[in-house]
Scaffold this active site. Structure first.
Site, short mmCIF file in Angstrom:
data_model
loop_
_atom_site.label_atom_id
_atom_site.label_comp_id
_atom_site.label_asym_id
_atom_site.label_seq_id
_atom_site.Cartn_x
_atom_site.Cartn_y
_atom_site.Cartn_z
CE LYS A 47 3.04 9.07 7.47
NZ LYS A 47 2.27 7.82 7.35
CE LYS B 69 -0.55 12.03 1.75
NZ LYS B 69 -1.26 13.23 2.18
CG ASP B 70 -3.81 5.18 4.64
OD1 ASP B 70 -4.35 6.29 4.71
OD2 ASP B 70 -4.30 4.19 4.08
CE LYS B 71 1.17 2.19 13.35
NZ LYS B 71 0.79 1.88 14.75
CG PHE C 68 -2.20 0.71 1.08
CD1 PHE C 68 -3.32 0.04 0.62
CD2 PHE C 68 -2.32 2.05 1.40
CE1 PHE C 68 -4.54 0.69 0.47
CE2 PHE C 68 -3.52 2.72 1.24
CZ PHE C 68 -4.64 2.03 0.78
#
Length: 686
Positions: free
Chosen positions: A264, A293-295, A33
């Site tokens: 990240k 943003k998504d973890k 992802f």
């Protein structure tokens, strides 16, 4: 099935298309992802942004009101957000290539007719362009070639007509100057200027000043300059958001802004910011960014930090890299970023272990074997992807908006804050999850003892929000005033997240109610965007900024608007609610939650929620997909995947060699969720 906690509970199960779908899992591995921010200029933000040329995003069609059908491509004088332009030079000047030979010749003849007959109010259709980015190129090339034309989108058709502003300006200055001025306006290059020719008539200069101020005053500023006895008008684009100049030669430390690209892995944006702030000895609020943003992903985004010079930030790069934060393109910039200042996000997603629906919990669970079975699965994937590409999906907020997996969702905390119950909100915030993980142990200790100091000692250093709150509670106490101070200890972006989560929950439920009660057509009382003064298509050239319009019964009967144009409000103190059963539903819902008299302002916590309008539907752009053997998928994701093959869910790829994986690449507007798009494609929670 996976992931993101109680996704089925968080997001109502309403779909737009009726294809069968399929099952699969996402985010098995970090590289599965990848999220890449798309800035306001349409460029992807990566560690090597200077070396890439992503597909351009349409300046006229790429705004967040993706459902709005009618759009003017030339910047309206009402638009003054100071956004960076999409590349000012069109990719091709050959109109015959962009439009086709016959349409190009028809356009040339149309222009000649306009030149010969100044009184004519004519319009020409250039045809239909289903692809958003093809439309964008048409807009840009036509306007650059003929600056006096206004291009109008009535999706997917593009029409052209003479720009009335150009006609008025060409009566004040020469036609060449008018054309050059409109090219300058269209380019919208930050810090640029344009000068008209010398003009010794003060009264005439005043008339030009007045016209430019009236029609473009929010975008430009004008001044008259004298040079060797000749006076001319110079026009400069306003630099909105630019830090104010200070007196004195020295630049104070707080005026130093350093921009960088952050990559990240498996980290929340706020977690990354808190760690960098601690390492640099500054506050988390000194970092600004366009969006979180998504973890559970590899993500790329732009950031700006205040009070830290580029050299000092570079010295910390190796330390940050060890924590999964990779900084690149470090440079000095002139201003901070603002939340929402992005075009959208590009997603590179792997869906693994594909199988058909059905099969229950035992046996093969719907997995396929054999050439015929795999061919059927390929058909299901093709049908699903094409349906969503054509029809879009319900624009729900994704489960991560509500803190998936937590015992108490973020929207419950937000509701308590809106009720100004700061103590209750703190107790909810520290509700532990099941198990004896260190964060849950520390939260449980706090709720049992009210001892913030001991709980702080138990709380892991990575839990920045919890530690900030506990420090404040230790200092100010756990009463109402102390809890208010604890919330104020969080940066505003963290603090406002919780009331926004509540409003997002209400929006999701409103969307489901709207679709189940009123169906898939625009109905009387629905809200849509409409250009000010637009009573019919012919009026569109003089339209101003978009306004909220309530669909009438007559417009419903003739289907003047589509479901893709329908908007639903996020609750707030400035929004208008639908004038049908959906509006009544909002009022009942807010009353049931104890917010019937809520002003959506909490002064004690410096919270103000004006609300906004969100399109009911969203649609992916630049959608591409391919199927491949799961064993061939390692490292295949484009957009800058991670070298790490560490599974996010503790599993390995053993035993998956015989399954298929789906590779998806697509763009979404800001605030749209890839997991929700996948949900519509798969017809289940991925």
């Amino acid at each position: 099935m996976k992931q993101d906690g109680d996704a089925a509970v968080n997001v109502p199960a309403c779909f737009i298309s009726n294809h069968e779908g399929f099952r699969g899992s996402i985010k098995n591995f970090i590289r599965d992802f990848v999220v890449t921010e798309i800035d306001v200029g349409g460029q992807r933000v990566t560690a090597a942004a200077a070396n890439q040329t992503p597909p351009p995003r349409a300046s006229s069609d790429g705004n967040s009101q993706s459902g709005a059908q009618f759009k003017e491509s030339r910047l309206s004088p009402h638009d003054s957000d100071g956004s960076s332009p999409v590349d000012a030079t069109p990719p091709s000047f050959d109109l015959s290539v962009i439009l086709g030979q016959s349409v190009s010749e028809e356009l040339e003849q149309f222009v000649l007719t306009l030149k010969d007959d100044k009184t004519a109010k004519q319009e020409l259709s250039l045809g239909s362009f289903p692809d958003k980015h093809h439309r964008a190129n048409v807009h840009r090339v036509v306007r650059h070639r003929f600056p006096f034309l206004m291009t109008i989108t009535i999706q997917p058709e593009i029409r052209v007509r003479e720009d009335p502003d150009y006609r008025e300006l060409s009566q004040l200055v020469t036609e060449d100057e008018a054309e050059d001025f409109f090219r300058f306006i269209d380019a919208k290059v930050r810090g640029s200027s344009y000068a008209f020719g010398p003009d010794g008539d003060k009264e005439h200069r005043t008339a030009v000043h007045h016209f430019l101020s009236r029609r473009f005053g929010k975008l430009v500023e004008t001044k008259s300059f004298s040079d060797q006895g000749a006076t001319a008008i110079t026009v400069r684009l306003r630099e909105q958001g630019r830090p104010k100049k200070r007196s004195g030669e020295e630049r104070k430390e707080e005026e130093v802004y350093t921009g960088f690209t952050l990559r990240k892995e498996n980290l929340e944006t706020l977690e990354a910011v808190s760690y960098m702030a601690a390492a640099l000895g500054i506050l988390p609020s000194d970092f600004t960014y366009a969006g979180t943003k998504d973890k559970r992903a590899v993500t790329y985004q732009s950031m700006v930090v205040k009070k830290v010079a580029a050299q000092r930030l570079e010295e910390k790069v190796s330390e940050f890299t060890k924590r999964g934060m990779h900084l690149s393109q470090i440079r000095s910039v002139g201003e901070p970023l603002r939340l929402g200042r992005l075009r959208g996000n590009h997603f590179d997603v792997v869906v693994r272990d594909l199988r058909r629906h059905g099969g229950g919990g035992g046996g093969d669970g719907g997995r396929l074997s054999g050439a015929n079975a795999r061919a059927r699965l390929a058909e299901l994937v093709k049908e699903a992807v094409e349906n969503v590409e054509a029809r879009g999906f319900v624009n729900y907020y994704g489960p991560q908006r509500f803190g998936g997996g937590q015992s108490v969702q973020s929207d419950h905390v937000g509701l308590a804050l809106l009720k100004e119950d700061t103590v209750g909100a703190v107790r909810l915030f520290f509700t532990p999850e099941e198990g004896e993980e260190p964060p849950s142990h520390a939260k449980r200790h706090f709720l049992q003892t009210d001892n913030a100091k001991e709980s702080l000692a138990l709380m892991p250093l990575s839990k920045a929000r919890e530690r900030l709150m506990l420090r404040a509670l230790n200092r100010y106490g756990t009463g109402p005033d102390g809890c208010a101070q604890a919330w104020l200890s969080l940066p505003h972006s963290m603090r406002v997240f919780y009331p926004h989560a509540y409003c997002s929950r209400v929006w999701n439920d409103a969307a489901a109610h709207r679709l189940t009660t009123l169906g898939h057509k625009a109905r009387r009382g629905d809200l849509v965007w409409r250009q000010e003064g637009q009573n019919k298509v012919e009026d569109a050239g003089e339209a101003g900024s978009p306004q909220i319009h309530v669909v009438t019964e007559e417009e419903e009967q003739r289907e003047a608007y589509t479901l893709g144009q329908v908007l639903l409000p996020m609750p707030g103190n400035t929004v208008k609610y639908p004038e049908n059963c959906v509006g009544a539903w909002y009022q009942e819902r807010l009353a049931r939650d104890g917010l019937d008299k809520c002003r959506f302002r909490v002064s004690s916590l410096k919270l103000n929620l004006p609300g906004c309008y969100r399109p009911l539907l969203a649609c992916p752009c630049n959608l591409r997909y391919r199927l491949q053997e799961a064993g061939d998928g390692r490292g295949e994701v484009t957009g800058g995947g991670s070298r790490s093959d560490k599974p996010l869910n503790g599993q390995t790829e053993e035993g998956t060699q015989d399954s298929l994986a789906l590779i998806l690449n697509f763009d979404l507007d800001s605030s749209c969720y890839a997991t929700i798009c996948l949900r519509e494609i798969m017809k289940c929670d991925p």
